[in-house]
Write a protein that holds these residues in place. Structure first.
Motif, mmCIF file in Angstrom:
data_model
loop_
_atom_site.group_PDB
_atom_site.id
_atom_site.type_symbol
_atom_site.label_atom_id
_atom_site.label_comp_id
_atom_site.label_asym_id
_atom_site.label_seq_id
_atom_site.Cartn_x
_atom_site.Cartn_y
_atom_site.Cartn_z
ATOM 1 N N MET A 36 0.972 -1.517 0.033
ATOM 2 C CA MET A 36 0.096 -0.458 0.302
ATOM 3 C C MET A 36 0.963 1.175 0.047
ATOM 4 S SD MET A 36 -2.825 1.184 0.123
ATOM 5 C CE MET A 36 -3.714 2.640 0.863
ATOM 6 N N ARG A 37 0.559 2.119 -0.930
ATOM 7 C CA ARG A 37 1.714 3.570 -1.274
ATOM 8 C C ARG A 37 0.170 4.733 -0.482
ATOM 9 N NH1 ARG A 37 5.561 3.814 -4.446
ATOM 10 N NH2 ARG A 37 5.095 5.654 -4.942
ATOM 11 N N VAL A 38 1.196 5.182 -0.142
ATOM 12 C CA VAL A 38 0.608 6.275 1.292
ATOM 13 C C VAL A 38 1.356 7.721 1.094
ATOM 14 C CG1 VAL A 38 0.312 6.624 3.172
ATOM 15 C CG2 VAL A 38 -0.087 4.752 2.641
ATOM 16 N N PRO A 39 0.560 8.575 0.272
ATOM 17 C CA PRO A 39 1.057 9.631 0.415
ATOM 18 C C PRO A 39 1.280 11.053 0.832
ATOM 19 C CG PRO A 39 -0.280 9.019 -2.010
ATOM 20 C CD PRO A 39 -0.552 8.081 -0.891
ATOM 21 N N LEU A 40 2.397 10.940 1.043
ATOM 22 C CA LEU A 40 1.899 11.707 2.502
ATOM 23 C C LEU A 40 1.076 13.542 2.427
ATOM 24 C CD1 LEU A 40 2.765 12.726 5.808
ATOM 25 C CD2 LEU A 40 4.909 13.543 4.475
ATOM 26 N N VAL A 94 6.173 2.022 12.355
ATOM 27 C CA VAL A 94 7.440 0.892 12.595
ATOM 28 C C VAL A 94 6.892 0.426 13.728
ATOM 29 C CG1 VAL A 94 8.803 -0.376 12.220
ATOM 30 C CG2 VAL A 94 7.862 1.114 10.147
ATOM 31 N N ARG A 95 6.878 1.672 15.127
ATOM 32 C CA ARG A 95 6.862 1.262 16.475
ATOM 33 C C ARG A 95 5.459 0.792 15.994
ATOM 34 N NH1 ARG A 95 8.050 5.916 20.389
ATOM 35 N NH2 ARG A 95 8.220 4.684 21.571
ATOM 36 N N ALA A 96 4.255 0.808 15.866
ATOM 37 C CA ALA A 96 3.473 0.589 16.092
ATOM 38 C C ALA A 96 2.713 -0.558 15.433
ATOM 39 C CB ALA A 96 1.669 1.962 15.711
ATOM 40 N N GLY A 97 3.630 -1.137 14.595
ATOM 41 C CA GLY A 97 3.558 -2.554 14.107
ATOM 42 C C GLY A 97 3.550 -2.694 12.546
ATOM 43 N N LEU A 98 2.924 -1.096 11.634
ATOM 44 C CA LEU A 98 2.773 -1.698 10.818
ATOM 45 C C LEU A 98 4.419 -2.178 9.680
ATOM 46 C CD1 LEU A 98 0.771 0.835 9.454
ATOM 47 C CD2 LEU A 98 0.362 -1.960 10.147
ATOM 48 N N GLU A 99 4.806 -2.677 8.601
ATOM 49 C CA GLU A 99 5.651 -2.795 8.258
ATOM 50 C C GLU A 99 6.047 -1.570 6.987
ATOM 51 O OE1 GLU A 99 6.097 -6.658 6.924
ATOM 52 O OE2 GLU A 99 5.624 -7.669 8.280
ATOM 53 N N VAL A 100 6.493 -0.748 6.666
ATOM 54 C CA VAL A 100 7.134 0.360 5.557
ATOM 55 C C VAL A 100 8.128 -0.087 5.356
ATOM 56 C CG1 VAL A 100 7.512 2.366 5.810
ATOM 57 C CG2 VAL A 100 6.018 2.604 7.692
ATOM 58 N N GLU A 101 8.532 -0.252 3.843
ATOM 59 C CA GLU A 101 9.489 -0.960 3.454
ATOM 60 C C GLU A 101 10.481 0.774 2.826
ATOM 61 O OE1 GLU A 101 7.644 -3.058 0.680
ATOM 62 O OE2 GLU A 101 8.297 -4.931 1.785
ATOM 63 N N THR A 102 9.358 1.307 2.134
ATOM 64 C CA THR A 102 10.340 1.712 1.887
ATOM 65 C C THR A 102 9.508 3.594 2.126
ATOM 66 O OG1 THR A 102 9.720 1.956 -0.308
ATOM 67 C CG2 THR A 102 11.506 1.179 0.292
ATOM 68 N N VAL A 103 10.861 5.080 1.449
ATOM 69 C CA VAL A 103 9.396 6.543 1.899
ATOM 70 C C VAL A 103 10.027 6.692 0.509
ATOM 71 C CG1 VAL A 103 9.339 8.380 2.861
ATOM 72 C CG2 VAL A 103 9.820 6.278 4.817
ATOM 73 N N GLU A 104 9.842 6.957 -0.477
ATOM 74 C CA GLU A 104 9.875 7.775 -1.983
ATOM 75 C C GLU A 104 9.660 9.223 -2.175
ATOM 76 O OE1 GLU A 104 8.883 7.445 -6.403
ATOM 77 O OE2 GLU A 104 7.937 5.727 -4.662
ATOM 78 N N GLN A 105 11.358 9.642 -2.101
ATOM 79 C CA GLN A 105 11.460 10.561 -1.897
ATOM 80 C C GLN A 105 10.156 11.643 -3.577
ATOM 81 O OE1 GLN A 105 11.257 12.904 0.414
ATOM 82 N NE2 GLN A 105 12.323 11.306 2.093
ATOM 83 N N LEU A 106 9.582 11.745 -4.066
ATOM 84 C CA LEU A 106 9.154 12.491 -5.544
ATOM 85 C C LEU A 106 9.207 13.879 -5.355
ATOM 86 C CD1 LEU A 106 5.263 11.342 -5.605
ATOM 87 C CD2 LEU A 106 7.437 10.287 -6.372
ATOM 88 N N GLY A 107 10.336 14.176 -6.942
ATOM 89 C CA GLY A 107 10.766 15.561 -6.942
ATOM 90 C C GLY A 107 11.652 15.868 -5.982
ATOM 91 N N VAL A 167 5.954 9.731 -0.233
ATOM 92 C CA VAL A 167 4.560 7.991 -0.408
ATOM 93 C C VAL A 167 6.257 7.107 0.306
ATOM 94 C CG1 VAL A 167 3.976 6.821 -2.101
ATOM 95 C CG2 VAL A 167 4.114 8.884 -3.149
ATOM 96 N N LEU A 168 4.952 6.649 1.192
ATOM 97 C CA LEU A 168 5.127 5.892 1.917
ATOM 98 C C LEU A 168 4.826 4.568 1.977
ATOM 99 C CD1 LEU A 168 5.088 8.017 4.331
ATOM 100 C CD2 LEU A 168 5.059 5.775 6.204
ATOM 101 N N ASP A 169 5.620 3.318 1.638
ATOM 102 C CA ASP A 169 5.408 2.041 0.669
ATOM 103 C C ASP A 169 5.907 1.197 2.148
ATOM 104 O OD1 ASP A 169 4.678 0.106 -0.720
ATOM 105 O OD2 ASP A 169 6.103 0.210 -2.296
#
Length: 839
Positions: free
Chosen positions: A1-5, A28-41, A165-167
Motif C-alpha cells: 500500500m502506497r501512502v502519499p504524505l 513501524v513502532r506501531a507494528g506496520l511494515e514500512v518498506e521504503t519512503v520515496e521522495q518524489l521530485g 510516499v510511504l510504501d
C-alpha cells in the motif's frame, strides 16, 4: 500500500515539520511494515510552468517527425516573449495548454535543461511528457492540460510533483491498512491526534425505489449497496488532482468513472464496481455459478466457472465475478468523439455497486482463476461491511461534482443481520502478557483508539469495530494495547527456568552427532522441508516407493513443492549443487532434521479454541493427527577429501567416506554399526552399503555412491556419495551412552587370520562371527585384505583380519591369545561356512 504524505494530511493534521521518514518510524513502532519512503521530485527544480502553444511548424527532411513551436509561458522566462521549443511529440495542437520546462531547470534523473541548437533551430526548453516529470511511465505523448489553467502557473505545485510516499507491506491481519482511511487511523493513534474519517458521510437511508437487486446467497454476500447516477457528461475527464493521487499509488488513470471507483477504494478501503446502466438487462442478482458456466471478464478472457464461484448476474447471465473482476458485457464505455460534429458519446448512466463478500469465497475464486486484483486482495483480507454505504455515496458525490451527473433518489441497501461481537478481557491482561504495568485507563484508551467500544471495570466488555475482523479473542486486544504503547517499551527479562531440567537424551545425542560430523570436516546446512514429485523423479524413486507417499500442504509456499519431505536427500543435494555452481568444488556437508511420514489412515486434527489451554483430550487428538516425524542425519560428499598440491595428487571422496560418516554418527550415539551390501535408490546398486545396528536385523540407513543417472539428472560431479541414517531407529534400544575407551597399561597381542568364504557371504557377517567367538579379550578387529583368484577357487574370496587382544589387568600369554584366536575362528567356520586359508 502506497501512502502519499500530502493525501494523508487531509485526514490527520500532522505537525507541519513531520517528514515521511519520521512518520514511517512512528508507524513501524506501531507494528506496520514500512518498506521504503520515496521522495518524489527530490531533484526537481523549476522553472516548470503552464504554457500555451501559439504556433507549430512541421519540419521535414529528418528521420522522424519534428515540430518547431512557439509557446507562450507568460513572464516565467523573464521577458514575456514566446519561447522557442523543438519537440517530436504530435499529440498537441495550436491553442493547447502544455507543461513547459525552461533553461536552468532540472528534471528528475537529474536531467538539467539548457538552450541548445537542434534540427536547425534553437530549443530553449522542453514540452514535457509524464515520464519526463516522474509522473508515470507514459511516454507516448506530452501532457495536455485542461484549458482553464492560466499561462505561467507553477506546474510543480499544479501537478503535485513534490511529495513523499510511504510504501507499506500490509500483513494479512491488517487488511484495513489497504486504504488511506486505515493508515490514517494508525497515524492518528501514533501521534495522539483526531482522525477526520472519510467514511463519515451523510448517506440517505435505503428505500423501495432503488435499483432492484436480488441476493440468492446471503452467506457469500451479506451486504449489497447500489446507487444510480444519470446524465453524466461522457466527455468529462478526471481532474489533475485525482489523476495524480492515483499515479502516486501506482494506479493508471483510465476514465473518469473507473478512476473514481479506484480512488474511493484507495481512500475508504471498499472496492467498488461501476456498470453501464444501459447495458444491464434487468435486476442485478447475486448467486453461485452453475458448473461449466462462462464469463468474459474485463481483461477479455473467457473463463469457465465452478460451483463455488460467486457471480453478479442480470437476465442475460453473469456480468461479473463477485469481488474479483467485472464482466466485459457491462463495462463503462470509453468516450468517442464524432469526427464530423465533435460530439462525444459514451456511458451516461452508471450503477455503482458497493458490496461485502465472504473473504474465503473471494480468495478461492481469485486463486482458482489465477486472477488476483486490487479488489480481491482487499476482500480476502477483510473489508468493513459498514463502509459500503459511505463508499457508494462518495463515488456518487464525485460523479455529480466532476461529470455533472444527477444522483437518483433510489438507494438499494440489502444487509444480512450481523451479531455484535463482544470480547471479555481482564483489564490487566496486557500487563501480564507484556510483563509491565499499563493500567486500566491506558488499556481502555488504546482500545478506543483502534475503534473499539469499551465498558466495564476490572473485567472489560470490548466490542471490536467492523473494520477489524482480526480481533477475535482477548490476546488480540492485548496485542493492540502493547503495539500502540510501543514494543520497544516492553521490558526485556530473562524467563525463569525451573532447576533440574536440561537437555533430553535425544537432544544430547543429536548434539553429539552434529559435533562429531563437524569435527570430521563436514559443514552443516539447513534446508526447507518441502519437496515435489520432480525431486523424487530426479532421485530415480520407483512409482511404488514409500518415500513418494507424502503429507500434502493445504497452502504451499510453492506449487512445485506442495509436500513435506520424506527424505533429507533432495534438500541436501540441492545445497550441494548450489555450492558447486558457486565454484566450491570440494564439499562435505551434512544436515540433521525431521522427515514427515504419513500414517496409513490420516486423522483430521481438531481446531481448539484460542482463549484457553487445550484439554488433555484435545492435545491427544492433535498429536494423534500428526504424521510420524523421525529425525534423520544425511551427508553428501563431492570432490577431493584430501587436496592435491605440490606433494602430489589428492584423494577423491567416495563411498567409503560416506560409510565412515555413518560410523562416526554411530560412535557419537554410542552404538555399533554393522555394514553389509545393499540396494536402494538413489544409490549405485554395486556401491551401496546397508547400515544395521550390530547384533540386530534393524536397518537404520544406507550409504554409498549415487547412481550415475541420478548424478546426471542433478548435474552433480561423478562419484558423488551420500549417506542417510535414521537417528531414532539408531537409538531405539533406549538412551544411548557414550563411554570413554578402556585404557590398559599392558601390551597388545596381535593375531592374523585369513578365511575363505563364498563370494556372496558379506564380510560383515564374518566379522560378527569372529567378534562373537573371540570373547572379552578382543580389543579390535580390522579387515585388511580381500583376495579373489585361482588360489582360492572360483566363486570364493579370501578375507584377512587383524585381531588385537589385550587384558586390562595382566599381560596376555601366547597361549591365551592363541586360544582366543582359535575360538574366534571356530565361530566363523561354524557360522559362515568359512575355511581357514592354508589349512
Amino acid at each position: 500500500m502506497r501512502v502519499p504524505l500530502s493525501w494523508l494530511r487531509e485526514y490527520v493534521d500532522l505537525p507541519a515539520g513531520v517528514t515521511g521518514r519520521e512518520l514511517a518510524e512512528k508507524l513501524v513502532r506501531a507494528g506496520l511494515e514500512v518498506e521504503t519512503v520515496e521522495q518524489l521530485g527530490a531533484d526537481l527544480k523549476g522553472p516548470l510552468v503552464v504554457g500555451q502553444v501559439l504556433s507549430i511548424e512541421e519540419l521535414t527532411g529528418f528521420k522522424k517527425p519534428i515540430r518547431h513551436c512557439w509557446v507562450n509561458v507568460g513572464d516565467a522566462n523573464g521577458t514575456g516573449e514566446p519561447q522557442e521549443i523543438v519537440c517530436g511529440a504530435r499529440n498537441f495542437a495550436v491553442g493547447d495548454k502544455v507543461v513547459v520546462v525552461l533553461p536552468g531547470a532540472v528534471l528528475p534523473g537529474p536531467f538539467p535543461i539548457a538552450a541548445r541548437q537542434t534540427y536547425g533551430h534553437t530549443s530553449a526548453g522542453m514540452i514535457c511528457s509524464a515520464r519526463e516529470l516522474g509522473m508515470g511511465d507514459d511516454h507516448d505523448g506530452i501532457i495536455v492540460l485542461p484549458p482553464e489553467y492560466e499561462v505561467g502557473t507553477d506546474a510543480i505545485e499544479l501537478l503535485q510533483l513534490v511529495d513523499e510516499v510511504l510504501d507499506i507491506a500490509v500483513t494479512p491481519d491488517r487488511g484495513y491498512c489497504l486504504s488511506m482511511r486505515g493508515v490514517a487511523r494508525e497515524a492518528a493513534a501514533a501521534y495522539g491526534l483526531p482522525l477526520a474519517d472519510p467514511a463519515l458521510l451523510d448517506v440517505p437511508p435505503a428505500n423501495s425505489y432503488g435499483y432492484l437487486v436480488k441476493v440468492a446467497d446471503p452467506a457469500g454476500c451479506d451486504r449489497f449497496v447500489a446507487r444510480t447516477v444519470v446524465g453524466l457528461d461522457p466527455a468529462a475527464k478526471s481532474p489533475i488532482w485525482l489523476q495524480r493521487r492515483l499515479q502516486k499509488m501506482h494506479v493508471r488513470p483510465i476514465s473518469l468513472t473507473v478512476d473514481i471507483t479506484n480512488y474511493v477504494m484507495l481512500e475508504v478501503g471498499q472496492p467498488l464496481h461501476a456498470y453501464d446502466r444501459n447495458r444491464v438487462d434487468g435486476p442485478i442478482q447475486v448467486r453461485r455459478a452453475a458448473e461449466g458456466e462462462t464469463l468474459t471478464t474485463l481483461d477479455g478472457v473467457k473463463r469457465t466457472l465452478g460451483a463455488e464461484d460467486l457471480l453478479i448476474c442480470d437476465n442475460s447471465g453473469p456480468i461479473g465475478l463477485a469481488g474479483v473482476m467485472g464482466g466485459a458485457s457491462t463495462e463503462i464505455l470509453d468516450p468517442v468523439a464524432d469526427p464530423a460534429t465533435g460530439q462525444v458519446t459514451g456511458t451516461t448512466e452508471v450503477i455503482i455497486e458497493a458490496a461485502h463478500f465472504d473473504p474465503v469465497s473471494i480468495a478461492r475464486s481469485a486463486k482458482r482463476h489465477k486472477l488476483p486484483s486490487e479488489a480481491s486482495k482487499r476482500f480476502e483480507r477483510g473489508v468493513d461491511p459498514e463502509a459500503a454505504r459511505a463508499a457508494a455515496q462518495r463515488a456518487v458525490d464525485l460523479l455529480v461534482l466532476i461529470a455533472g451527473g444527477t444522483a437518483e433518489a433510489g438507494v438499494t441497501d440489502i444487509a444480512a443481520p450481523h451479531p455484535v461481537r463482544t470480547i471479555t478481557i481482564a483489564a490487566d491482561l496486557p500487563d501480564r502478557v507484556a510483563g509491565t504495568e499499563y493500567g486500566r485507563e491506558t488499556v481502555a484508551r488504546r482500545l478506543q483508539e483502534v475503534g473499539c467500544s469499551v465498558a466495564g471495570g476490572d473485567l472489560l466488555e470490548v466490542t471490536p469495530p467492523t473494520w477489524r475482523p482480526d480481533l477475535t479473542d482477548p490476546n488480540d486486544l492485548a496485542e493492540e494495547v502493547i503495539r500502540l504503547e510501543g514494543y520497544d517499551n516492553v521490558p526485556a527479562r530473562m524467563p525463569l527456568v525451573p532447576p533440574g531440567k536440561g537437555l533430553t537424551a535425544a537432544q544430547r545425542m543429536h548434539r553429539r552427532v552434529g559435533v562429531a560430523l563437524a569435527t570430521a570436516g563436514y559443514v552443516e546446512v539447513n534446508n526447507y522441508p518441502f519437496v515435489g514429485e520432480a525431486a523424487f523423479d530426479a532421485l530415480g524413486l520407483e512409482a511404488g516407493d514409500a518415500r513418494r507417499r507424502t503429507v500434502k500442504l493445504v497452502n504451499p509456499l510453492n506449487d512445485e513443492e506442495p509436500a513435506l519431505r520424506t527424505t533429507l536427500l533432495p534438500g541436501l543435494l540441492g545445497a550441494l549443487r548450489r555450492n558447486l555452481g558457486r565454484g566450491n568444488t570440494d564439499l562435505a556437508i551434512f544436515e540433521t532434521g525431521t522427515v514427515f511420514l504419513p500414517e496409513a489412515e490420516p486423522k483430521v486434527a481438531p481446531r481448539p479454541a484460542v482463549d484457553r489451554r487445550p484439554s488433555e483430550q484435545e492435545l491427544a487428538e492433535l498429536n494423534a493427527a500428526l504424521p510420524h516425524q523421525p529425525r534423520r542425519v544425511a551427508v553428501a560428499l563431492a570432490g577431493e577429501r584430501l587436496p592435491s598440491g605440490w606433494w602430489g595428487r589428492g584423494e577423491q571422496a567416495g563411498w567409503a567416506d560416506a560409510v565412515e560418516a555413518a560410523r562416526t554418527v554411530a560412535r557419537a550415539a554410542g552404538v555399533e554399526l554393522a555394514v553389509r551390501q545393499g540396494q536402494s535408490a538413489p544409490w549405485h546398486p554395486g556401491r551401496c552399503a546397508q547400515l544395521l545396528v550390530a547384533g540386530t536385523d534393524r536397518v537404520v540407513g544406507h550409504a554409498g555412491e549415487l547412481h550415475p543417472r541420478v548424478v546426471k539428472s542433478l548435474n552433480l560431479p561423478d562419484r558423488t556419495s551420500v549417506m542417510e541414517l535414521d537417528l531414532d531407529l539408531l537409538a531405539a534400544d533406549g538412551e544411548t551412552r557414550v563411554e570413554g575407551p578402556t585404557v590398559s597399561g599392558y601390551p597388545v597381542a596381535t593375531q592374523d587370520v585369513a578365511l575363505i568364504v563364498d563370494a556372496a557371504v558379506p564380510a560383515a557377517d564374518v566379522e560378527a562371527a569372529l567378534r562373537a567367538g573371540a570373547g572379552e579379550l578382543l580389543e579390535d578387529i580390522r579387515l585388511f585384505d580381500v583376495f579373489t583368484g585361482e588360489q582360492v577357487g572360483e566363486g570364493k574370496k579370501s578375507l584377512a583380519y587383524a585381531l588385537r587382544f589385550r587384558a586390562t589387568d595382566r599381560t596376555l600369554t601366547a597361549d591365551e591369545a592363541s586360544a582366543a584366536r582359535e575360538s574366534a575362528v571356530a565361530a566363523a567356520l561354524s557360522g559362515t561356512g568359512a575355511v581357514l586359508r592354508g589349512a
